[in-house]
Design an enzyme around this catalytic site. Structure first.
Site, short mmCIF file in Angstrom:
data_model
loop_
_atom_site.label_atom_id
_atom_site.label_comp_id
_atom_site.label_asym_id
_atom_site.label_seq_id
_atom_site.Cartn_x
_atom_site.Cartn_y
_atom_site.Cartn_z
N GLU A 153 -1.45 4.02 4.26
CA GLU A 153 -0.54 3.84 3.13
C GLU A 153 -1.14 4.44 1.86
O GLU A 153 -2.07 3.89 1.28
CB GLU A 153 -0.25 2.35 2.91
CG GLU A 153 0.43 1.66 4.07
CD GLU A 153 1.85 2.16 4.30
OE1 GLU A 153 2.49 2.63 3.33
OE2 GLU A 153 2.31 2.09 5.46
N GLU A 212 1.50 -4.87 -2.46
CA GLU A 212 1.57 -3.63 -1.66
C GLU A 212 1.33 -3.90 -0.19
O GLU A 212 1.97 -3.28 0.67
CB GLU A 212 0.60 -2.58 -2.19
CG GLU A 212 0.75 -1.24 -1.52
CD GLU A 212 2.15 -0.67 -1.61
OE1 GLU A 212 2.62 -0.09 -0.60
OE2 GLU A 212 2.81 -0.79 -2.67
N GLU A 214 7.83 -2.81 5.56
CA GLU A 214 8.22 -1.48 6.01
C GLU A 214 7.84 -1.26 7.48
O GLU A 214 8.63 -0.71 8.26
CB GLU A 214 7.59 -0.41 5.14
CG GLU A 214 8.19 -0.35 3.76
CD GLU A 214 7.64 0.79 2.91
OE1 GLU A 214 6.78 1.56 3.40
OE2 GLU A 214 8.08 0.92 1.76
#
Length: 123
Positions: free
Chosen positions: A33, A74, A81
């Site tokens: 990420e 995050e 996701e």
């Protein structure tokens, strides 16, 4: 309902395993990420700055806490996701809404960093 065989582990073994899973999660997030990597590097700059500045403990905690909270957001956003992508890569309004809400949470986290740092440093 089928019982999860991993839920029966208790005591120090559970703590040890949980720590390993957490470190695995941090490694996966860092490798996969870009947004998480950027926030880690931002934290690597801002946290030492917060420790060096001549501030009281509460101000220092607010500065560091706002940065750490953004990292947490995050990680959760990336987890959302990944779960959505695991279910299906097909475009779907609910998948888009989930991903957009995770992104919105991170935007608010970044705004919080700016507001907290601004108020502490300028106040």
């Amino acid at each position: 309902m089928e019982e999860n065989p991993h839920k029966g582990v208790t005591g120090l073994r559970r703590v040890w395993l949980a720590t390993g899973y957490s470190l695995d999660g941090l490694a996966v997030a860092y490798r996969g990420e870009a947004a998480f990597r950027q926030l880690v590097w931002l934290a690597a700059v801002l946290i030492p700055v917060a420790l060096i500045l001549p501030l009281d403990a509460i101000s220092r905690a607010l500065l560091i806490g706002s940065v750490l909270l953004s990292l947490i957001i995050e990680l959760l956003n990336s987890a959302i996701e990944a779960a959505i992508d695991r279910i299906s890569l097909e475009r779907h309004p609910l998948s888009k809404a989930s991903k957009d809400m995770g992104s919105a949470a991170q935007l608010i986290g970044l705004i919080m960093i700016a507001v907290v740092w601004g108020l502490v440093l300028l106040g």
